[in-house]
Design a protein around this motif. Structure first.
Motif, PDB file in Angstrom:
ATOM      1  N   MET A   1       0.922  -1.373   0.295  1.00  0.00           N
ATOM      2  CA  MET A   1       0.486  -0.082   0.071  1.00  0.00           C
ATOM      3  C   MET A   1       0.626   0.884   0.280  1.00  0.00           C
ATOM      4  O   MET A   1       0.940   2.393  -1.074  1.00  0.00           O
ATOM      5  N   VAL A   2       1.828   0.987   0.859  1.00  0.00           N
ATOM      6  CA  VAL A   2       2.461   2.070   0.853  1.00  0.00           C
ATOM      7  C   VAL A   2       3.299   2.993  -0.605  1.00  0.00           C
ATOM      8  O   VAL A   2       3.709   3.826  -0.508  1.00  0.00           O
ATOM      9  N   ARG A   3       4.033   2.178  -0.995  1.00  0.00           N
ATOM     10  CA  ARG A   3       5.011   1.495  -2.596  1.00  0.00           C
ATOM     11  C   ARG A   3       4.025   2.073  -3.452  1.00  0.00           C
ATOM     12  O   ARG A   3       4.072   3.140  -3.920  1.00  0.00           O
ATOM     13  N   THR A   4       2.783   1.724  -3.636  1.00  0.00           N
ATOM     14  CA  THR A   4       1.751   2.517  -4.576  1.00  0.00           C
ATOM     15  C   THR A   4       1.491   3.416  -4.240  1.00  0.00           C
ATOM     16  O   THR A   4       1.424   4.548  -5.344  1.00  0.00           O
ATOM     17  N   ARG A   5       0.990   3.957  -3.079  1.00  0.00           N
ATOM     18  CA  ARG A   5       0.757   5.327  -2.769  1.00  0.00           C
ATOM     19  C   ARG A   5       1.922   6.458  -3.191  1.00  0.00           C
ATOM     20  O   ARG A   5       1.530   7.640  -3.253  1.00  0.00           O
ATOM     21  N   LEU A   6       3.415   5.862  -2.996  1.00  0.00           N
ATOM     22  CA  LEU A   6       4.502   6.182  -2.934  1.00  0.00           C
ATOM     23  C   LEU A   6       4.217   7.076  -4.385  1.00  0.00           C
ATOM     24  O   LEU A   6       5.154   7.861  -4.917  1.00  0.00           O
ATOM     25  N   ARG A   7       4.265   6.029  -4.969  1.00  0.00           N
ATOM     26  CA  ARG A   7       3.873   5.940  -6.561  1.00  0.00           C
ATOM     27  C   ARG A   7       2.970   6.898  -7.809  1.00  0.00           C
ATOM     28  O   ARG A   7       3.078   7.710  -8.043  1.00  0.00           O
ATOM     29  N   LYS A   8       1.461   7.120  -6.909  1.00  0.00           N
ATOM     30  CA  LYS A   8       0.627   8.071  -7.051  1.00  0.00           C
ATOM     31  C   LYS A   8       1.344   9.474  -6.669  1.00  0.00           C
ATOM     32  O   LYS A   8       0.690  10.448  -7.258  1.00  0.00           O
ATOM     33  N   ALA A   9       2.089   9.880  -5.165  1.00  0.00           N
ATOM     34  CA  ALA A   9       2.381  10.323  -4.687  1.00  0.00           C
ATOM     35  C   ALA A   9       3.019  11.373  -6.028  1.00  0.00           C
ATOM     36  O   ALA A   9       3.272  12.554  -6.400  1.00  0.00           O
TER      37      ALA A   9
ATOM     38  N   GLU B   1      -0.359  19.090   0.594  1.00  0.00           N
ATOM     39  CA  GLU B   1      -1.697  18.858   0.377  1.00  0.00           C
ATOM     40  C   GLU B   1      -1.542  17.385  -0.884  1.00  0.00           C
ATOM     41  O   GLU B   1      -2.088  16.664   0.088  1.00  0.00           O
ATOM     42  N   ILE B   2      -0.378  16.892  -1.622  1.00  0.00           N
ATOM     43  CA  ILE B   2       0.074  15.817  -2.035  1.00  0.00           C
ATOM     44  C   ILE B   2      -0.514  14.806  -1.411  1.00  0.00           C
ATOM     45  O   ILE B   2      -1.135  13.727  -1.484  1.00  0.00           O
ATOM     46  N   ALA B   3       0.955  15.034  -0.536  1.00  0.00           N
ATOM     47  CA  ALA B   3       1.348  13.581   0.319  1.00  0.00           C
ATOM     48  C   ALA B   3       0.505  13.347   1.070  1.00  0.00           C
ATOM     49  O   ALA B   3       0.360  12.345   1.812  1.00  0.00           O
ATOM     50  N   ALA B   4      -0.694  14.375   1.313  1.00  0.00           N
ATOM     51  CA  ALA B   4      -1.555  14.128   2.410  1.00  0.00           C
ATOM     52  C   ALA B   4      -2.967  13.352   1.925  1.00  0.00           C
ATOM     53  O   ALA B   4      -3.283  12.310   2.147  1.00  0.00           O
ATOM     54  N   ARG B   5      -3.153  13.970   0.678  1.00  0.00           N
ATOM     55  CA  ARG B   5      -3.550  13.029  -0.262  1.00  0.00           C
ATOM     56  C   ARG B   5      -3.684  11.487  -0.227  1.00  0.00           C
ATOM     57  O   ARG B   5      -4.734  10.094  -0.649  1.00  0.00           O
ATOM     58  N   TRP B   6      -1.991  10.724  -0.129  1.00  0.00           N
ATOM     59  CA  TRP B   6      -2.112   9.833  -0.416  1.00  0.00           C
ATOM     60  C   TRP B   6      -1.759   8.621   1.333  1.00  0.00           C
ATOM     61  O   TRP B   6      -0.614   8.056   1.190  1.00  0.00           O
ATOM     62  N   GLY B   7      -1.931   9.451   2.262  1.00  0.00           N
ATOM     63  CA  GLY B   7      -1.665   9.472   3.145  1.00  0.00           C
ATOM     64  C   GLY B   7      -0.416   9.142   3.893  1.00  0.00           C
ATOM     65  O   GLY B   7      -0.189   8.719   4.890  1.00  0.00           O
ATOM     66  N   PHE B   8       0.598  10.239   3.435  1.00  0.00           N
ATOM     67  CA  PHE B   8       1.924  10.137   4.534  1.00  0.00           C
ATOM     68  C   PHE B   8       1.669  11.683   4.965  1.00  0.00           C
ATOM     69  O   PHE B   8       1.585  13.062   3.943  1.00  0.00           O
TER      70      PHE B   8
ATOM     71  N   HIS C   1       3.095  13.438   7.785  1.00  0.00           N
ATOM     72  CA  HIS C   1       4.076  13.752   7.976  1.00  0.00           C
ATOM     73  C   HIS C   1       5.311  14.448   7.031  1.00  0.00           C
ATOM     74  O   HIS C   1       5.540  13.917   6.206  1.00  0.00           O
ATOM     75  N   PRO C   2       5.573  15.136   6.988  1.00  0.00           N
ATOM     76  CA  PRO C   2       5.847  16.100   6.109  1.00  0.00           C
ATOM     77  C   PRO C   2       7.653  15.316   5.913  1.00  0.00           C
ATOM     78  O   PRO C   2       7.757  15.164   4.710  1.00  0.00           O
ATOM     79  N   GLY C   3       8.223  15.671   6.388  1.00  0.00           N
ATOM     80  CA  GLY C   3       9.499  15.706   7.022  1.00  0.00           C
ATOM     81  C   GLY C   3       9.967  13.680   6.870  1.00  0.00           C
ATOM     82  O   GLY C   3      10.723  13.191   5.710  1.00  0.00           O
ATOM     83  N   ARG C   4       9.144  12.331   6.766  1.00  0.00           N
ATOM     84  CA  ARG C   4       9.059  11.609   6.475  1.00  0.00           C
ATOM     85  C   ARG C   4       8.850  11.555   5.247  1.00  0.00           C
ATOM     86  O   ARG C   4       9.156   9.910   5.176  1.00  0.00           O
ATOM     87  N   PHE C   5       7.928  12.272   4.888  1.00  0.00           N
ATOM     88  CA  PHE C   5       7.937  11.245   3.228  1.00  0.00           C
ATOM     89  C   PHE C   5       8.766  12.424   3.028  1.00  0.00           C
ATOM     90  O   PHE C   5       9.026  11.537   1.862  1.00  0.00           O
ATOM     91  N   ALA C   6       9.290  13.111   2.780  1.00  0.00           N
ATOM     92  CA  ALA C   6      10.247  13.649   1.906  1.00  0.00           C
ATOM     93  C   ALA C   6      11.613  13.165   1.723  1.00  0.00           C
ATOM     94  O   ALA C   6      11.866  12.985   0.715  1.00  0.00           O
ATOM     95  N   ALA C   7      11.872  12.269   3.330  1.00  0.00           N
ATOM     96  CA  ALA C   7      13.197  11.221   3.281  1.00  0.00           C
ATOM     97  C   ALA C   7      12.627  10.120   2.117  1.00  0.00           C
ATOM     98  O   ALA C   7      13.128   9.206   1.683  1.00  0.00           O
ATOM     99  N   ARG C   8      11.756   9.225   2.067  1.00  0.00           N
ATOM    100  CA  ARG C   8      11.471   8.037   1.919  1.00  0.00           C
ATOM    101  C   ARG C   8      11.194   8.507   0.623  1.00  0.00           C
ATOM    102  O   ARG C   8      11.618   8.191  -0.692  1.00  0.00           O
TER     103      ARG C   8
END
Length: 326
Positions: free
Chosen positions: A267-275, A292-299, A301-308
Motif C-alpha cells: 500500500m505504501v509503495r503504491t501510494r508513493l508512486r501515485k504521489a 497537500e499531495i502527500a496527505a492525499r496519499w496518506g503521508f 508527516h512532511p519530513g518522513r514523506f520527503a525522506a522516503r
C-alpha cells in the motif's frame, strides 16, 4: 495547552467540571477536598472525529473521579506530567508520565485519582467502532480479550497506541476544527487509532497452537486491485481485509506468499508512486503543494514523506513539483 483550538471548557468550579466531563466521557462524580479547592483549575480540549476523539485534560489540584455508569467509549489516559492512580480489581495502580498509560474499559466502575500537576492526553474510541473494527482482526490464533476491564500498560508495550495518539494531536492540531479536516484523512486517523488499541489489547489474549491460514489468491488479487484503484488514501489494512472477506493475519500471510511483502508495504509503495505521479502532473500556479499531495496519499508527516520520496526517486518532492509536466 495541547489542541488549543478544540478547548471545551475551563473552570475553577468542580461542579461545572463534573457536568462537562459527563459530556465528554461519561457521567461520574468529581471530588475535590476543601483544602485543595483554591488550586482547582479544570481545563479540557477534545478533537472529536466521531468514532475517535483525542483531548487534553488537567484539574490543577488533587482530584478524585468515580464513574458508576457504563460508558459508550473505551478510553486511554496517557499522563504527560505527574501521575495518577486507577483502581484495578479494587487495588490502586499508579500511572506515571513517561512510564505508563491506563486503558479504561467501558463497563466496569471506575475510580481515578489525579495528583496535583497531572496533565493527561486522553484518547477515546467508541465501543461500536471498536467492535466493528475488531471483526477484521478475528483469527483463530488471536482471540481478543474482553474489553470491559481496566488495565495499565507500560509505554514500551503501548508504543503503537502512543504513536497513534500523537499522530492525532499532530494532525488535527493543524486545523481549527475537525470540520476542516478532509474526510478521508479523518477516517484513516480513526481507523489507525482503533487498530492500535485493538492490537494492544490483543497482546493479553491467550494464543492457541492452531496455525493461521493464508488468504486465498483471489482475495489477495482483490486486495491488490482495491489498492491500485484508490483515488486517495482511504483504506487501511483492516478495512482491506474486511472488503475481501478475510482476517488481517490471513491477508498478511497471503501477501507474503504472493508478493513477499505485507499489505501495508504494498500500500505504501503504491501510494508513493501515485504521489510521485501527482507531483509531476501538478501546476504550482494552481496552488498545489507537496504537503497537500502527500496527505492525499496518506503521508501526514512532511519530513518522513520527503525522506522516503528522496530515497526512492533520488530528488526532493519539491523538485518534482517544480518540474515541467512530462
Amino acid at each position: 495547552m495541547q489542541l488549543e483550538a478544540y478547548k471545551r471548557y475551563e473552570t475553577r468550579d468542580p461542579e461545572t467540571a463534573e457536568a462537562e466531563v459527563a459530556k465528554l466521557l461519561s457521567p461520574g462524580h468529581l471530588v475535590v477536598r476543601a483544602e485543595d479547592r483554591p488550586r482547582f483549575a479544570a481545563l479540557a480540549s477534545l478533537a472529536d472525529t466521531g468514532p475517535v476523539g483525542i483531548g487534553f485534560m488537567r484539574y490543577g489540584a488533587a482530584t478524585t473521579i468515580e464513574r458508576r455508569a457504563s460508558s459508550p467509549y473505551v478510553g486511554v489516559a496517557i499522563p504527560l506530567t505527574g501521575h495518577m492512580k486507577v483502581w484495578l480489581d479494587g487495588r490502586p495502580a499508579e500511572v506515571r508520565a513517561g512510564a505508563s498509560m491506563a486503558v479504561i474499559g467501558a463497563n466496569d466502575p471506575l475510580r481515578f485519582e489525579w495528583a496535583e500537576g497531572c496533565d493527561v492526553l486522553v484518547l477515546r474510541v467508541s465501543t461500536a467502532f471498536l467492535a466493528s473494527t475488531a471483526r477484521a482482526f478475528r483469527d483463530d490464533e488471536l482471540p481478543l480479550p474482553a474489553r470491559s476491564a481496566h488495565r495499565v500498560f507500560s509505554l514500551a508495550r503501548g508504543h503503537a497506541l502512543c504513536s497513534a495518539a500523537s499522530l492525532l494531536v499532530e494532525t488535527l492540531g493543524r486545523y481549527r476544527s475537525t470540520a476542516d479536516v478532509p474526510r478521508g484523512l479523518l477516517h484513516l486517523l480513526a481507523e489507525h487509532a482503533c487498530s492500535a488499541l485493538l492490537l494492544g489489547l490483543a497482546q493479553e489474549g491467550p494464543t492457541t497452537a492452531r496455525r493461521p491460514h493464508a488468504a486465498p489468491s483471489d482475495a489477495v488479487r482483490s486486495a491488490i486491485r482495491l489498492i491500485d484503484e484508490e483515488r486517495a488514501a482511504e483504506l487501511n489494512v483492516g478495512e482491506l481485509a474486511r472488503h475481501v472477506g478475510v482476517s488481517v493475519r490471513a491477508l498478511e500471510l497471503g501477501f507474503r506468499r504472493a508478493l513477499d511483502e505485507t499489505p501495508h508495504q504494498y500500500m505504501v509503495r503504491t501510494r508513493l508512486r501515485k504521489a510521485h505521479r501527482d507531483l509531476l502532473a501538478a501546476d504550482v500556479r494552481d496552488g498545489r503543494t507537496v504537503t497537500e499531495i502527500a496527505a492525499r496519499w496518506g503521508f501526514f508527516h512532511p519530513g518522513r514523506f520527503a525522506a522516503r520520496y528522496q530515497a526512492v526517486y533520488g530528488v526532493a518532492p519539491s523538485t518534482s513539483l517544480r518540474s515541467p509536466t512530462a
